[in-house]
Design an enzyme around this catalytic site. Structure first.
Site, PDB file in Angstrom:
ATOM      1  N   LYS A  37      39.495  48.558  35.829  1.00 38.08           N
ATOM      2  CA  LYS A  37      38.084  48.145  35.696  1.00 38.08           C
ATOM      3  C   LYS A  37      37.490  47.866  37.078  1.00 38.08           C
ATOM      4  O   LYS A  37      38.166  47.269  37.932  1.00 38.08           O
ATOM      5  CB  LYS A  37      38.025  46.887  34.816  1.00 38.08           C
ATOM      6  CG  LYS A  37      36.621  46.440  34.432  1.00 38.08           C
ATOM      7  CD  LYS A  37      36.713  45.289  33.431  1.00 38.08           C
ATOM      8  CE  LYS A  37      35.356  44.808  32.969  1.00 38.08           C
ATOM      9  NZ  LYS A  37      35.449  43.710  31.979  1.00 38.08           N
ATOM     10  N   SER A 112      33.031  44.208  27.546  1.00 43.05           N
ATOM     11  CA  SER A 112      32.504  44.925  28.685  1.00 43.05           C
ATOM     12  C   SER A 112      33.445  45.991  29.242  1.00 43.05           C
ATOM     13  O   SER A 112      32.977  46.886  29.955  1.00 43.05           O
ATOM     14  CB  SER A 112      32.150  43.928  29.793  1.00 43.05           C
ATOM     15  OG  SER A 112      33.310  43.289  30.257  1.00 43.05           O
ATOM     16  N   SER A 136      36.183  40.988  26.057  1.00 40.33           N
ATOM     17  CA  SER A 136      35.919  42.256  26.739  1.00 40.33           C
ATOM     18  C   SER A 136      37.075  43.234  26.820  1.00 40.33           C
ATOM     19  O   SER A 136      36.885  44.383  27.215  1.00 40.33           O
ATOM     20  CB  SER A 136      35.413  42.002  28.152  1.00 40.33           C
ATOM     21  OG  SER A 136      34.031  41.779  28.097  1.00 40.33           O
TER      22      SER A 136
HETATM   23  N1  GLN Z   1      30.693  40.045  25.230  1.00 38.04           N
HETATM   24  C1  GLN Z   1      31.025  38.842  25.933  1.00 38.04           C
HETATM   25  C2  GLN Z   1      29.948  38.513  26.936  1.00 38.04           C
HETATM   26  O1  GLN Z   1      29.033  39.280  27.048  1.00 38.04           O
HETATM   27  C3  GLN Z   1      32.355  38.954  26.581  1.00 38.04           C
HETATM   28  C4  GLN Z   1      32.339  39.541  27.928  1.00 38.04           C
HETATM   29  C5  GLN Z   1      33.690  39.518  28.586  1.00 38.04           C
HETATM   30  O2  GLN Z   1      34.692  39.212  27.943  1.00 38.04           O
HETATM   31  N2  GLN Z   1      33.707  39.808  29.876  1.00 38.04           N
HETATM   32  O3  GLN Z   1      29.996  37.503  27.590  1.00 38.04           O
END
Ligand code: GLN
Length: 436
Positions: A37, A112, A136
């Site tokens: 990532k 994400s 994410s």
């Molecule tokens: N969807 C969650 C957010 O937008 C999780 C994001 C993540 O785990 N980086 O904060």
């Protein structure tokens, strides 16, 4: 750097793969390929965080997880696309454009870490590393039909991971198999003096032990699940539960009464942490700087132009909940709820070995469908954020697909540092049960 995202906008390939030749032979990773990532540092490679702010920024050092992969015979071939600064549930907030779902390119990949999930689903790489703050890794894994694991907070060093919400962030692996997750976790886990929150807890040989102890007491939080979960997902959960009952597993109805407040608490606390963590991107120290005539407009224009809408929304709300006068009503309350959620889990784990529930209340949604309604987007994190608030380990395993051929994922949550328990159980299901 070759800007080659292929059709799914998932992977940014480097000109030359990264590996240590003499480490590959007889190693645990044995030359397996990785994508990473793009919020994890690899020396001299881009570290964009999918943000205009860091578009041309190159990392000065390796994250600890990168050194560990190289030293254990992994080959790193590229970086993966994701939501800007890991903020999102759909991989639609990126300067590189949307990541597309590996099963249907009209749908989102989840987020994400959407690019990492797609990279593994399409076999662009054997494994991928993502980061999970509130789901994410698990949610994109479920949307793309692969395995993805978020370790216990402190299990894996965060050194070299660009911080979103430091008391939540964890790096974790994606793979096509449970055994793959186990190998990756074994490699990347362990104490690191460069991350003061990393744990000294011994790292088990997850991959060797994968067929050993299989948990028998399975908790299902029915009260939390039954409202608002997609019927096709509930059906797969039922199928699995029937199979488990037939095979003498004990299925226990559990209560997590405070988890219904998880989304509110999660977004208050992570936005607060993000507003503080992202203060460093001011045009002076890193990346993009707007050429303005005076200092104040330089700060203002740099941050206005550098960040996308979702990141700005979070910085503004995060600053608000921390401001004097509102701190007690929001941030302090959020911390108190966090403790209650943690206590609920601790109670439940006195009685069960693992918790089983969906990873997300719906399968992948269409691109653009939730973009104009951030609250709706946040609601999709209902089953992943309680785990993150408590700092527990959890993984997504694929559980067949919908009638429309979209992947379905289910989630296993373990007690602190009991990654082995959820890996062994996931492996057992993978080998003994067919969802189709
Ligand atoms: N969807 C969650 C957010 O937008 C999780 C994001 C993540 O785990 N980086 O904060």
């Amino acid at each position: 750097m070759v800007d080659n995202y292929k059709d799914f906008n998932s992977v940014i390939f480097e000109d030359k793969p990264l590996f240590l030749k003499d480490k590959i032979k007889n190693s645990i990773l044995n030359g397996a390929t990785f994508t990473i990532k793009d919020n994890i540092s690899i020396k001299d490679w881009q570290l964009s965080c999918a943000s205009f702010t860091l578009k041309n920024y190159k990392s000065l050092y390796n994250a600890t997880v990168i050194d560990k992969i190289l030293n254990n015979g992994g080959v790193i071939i590229g970086k993966t696309n994701h939501d800007e600064f890991a903020m999102g549930s759909s991989s639609e907030h990126s300067i590189f454009g949307n990541v597309k779902n590996s099963s249907n390119n009209q749908y989102v990949a989840g987020g994400s870490s959407g690019g990492s999930a797609v990279s593994v689903a399409l076999k662009i790489s054997d494994f991928s590393l993502g980061s999970d703050t509130g789901g994410s890794i698990r949610q994109p894994a479920s949307f793309c039909g692969v395995f993805g694991l978020k370790p216990t907070y402190g299990r894996v060093s965060r050194y070299g991971l660009v911080a979103f919400a430091s008391s939540f962030d964890q790096i974790g692996p994606f793979s096509k198999t449970t055994l793959g997750l186990a190998k990756c976790l074994e490699v990347i886990s362990g104490y690191d003096s460069k991350d003061s929150t990393s744990s000294k807890e011994k790292v088990p040989e997850y991959s060797k032990n994968i067929e050993k102890k299989i948990p028998k007491k399975i908790g299902i939080p029915w009260e939390l699940i039954k409202e608002g979960t997609n019927k096709e997902i509930l059906l797969k959960l039922d199928l699995l539960i029937n199979f488990l009952k037939k095979n003498n597993f004990e299925i226990i109805d559990i209560k997590l009464p405070n988890s219904k407040y998880a989304i509110a608490a999660y977004y208050i606390l992570t936005m607060a942490e993000a507003s503080s963590n992202l203060a460093r991107f001011d045009g002076v120290r890193y990346g993009f700087r707007d050429n303005s005539n005076d200092l104040e407009s330089m700060y203002l224009n740099t941050r206005s132009k550098g960040f996308g809408d979702e990141v700005k929304r979070r910085i503004i709300l995060g600053t608000y909940v921390l401001s004097s006068g509102y701190y007690d009503a929001f941030f302090k309350k959020g911390q108190q709820v966090r403790r209650l959620i943690k206590n609920d889990f601790e109670n439940v784990f006195n009685n069960v070995d693992v918790i089983l529930l969906p990873t997300s209340p719906t399968p992948a949604f269409k691109q653009g469908e939730n973009l104009s309604d951030p609250l709706k987007m946040y609601l999709s994190d209902i089953f992943t954020t309680p785990v993150s608030l408590a700092g527990l380990p959890a993984l997504n395993f694929p559980a067949g697909e919908t009638k429309n051929k979209l992947p379905i994922g289910l989630q296993l949550i373990g007690n602190y540092f009991k990654e082995e328990t959820i890996l062994n159980f996931s492996h057992y299901i993978e080998k003994n049960f067919n969802f189709d």
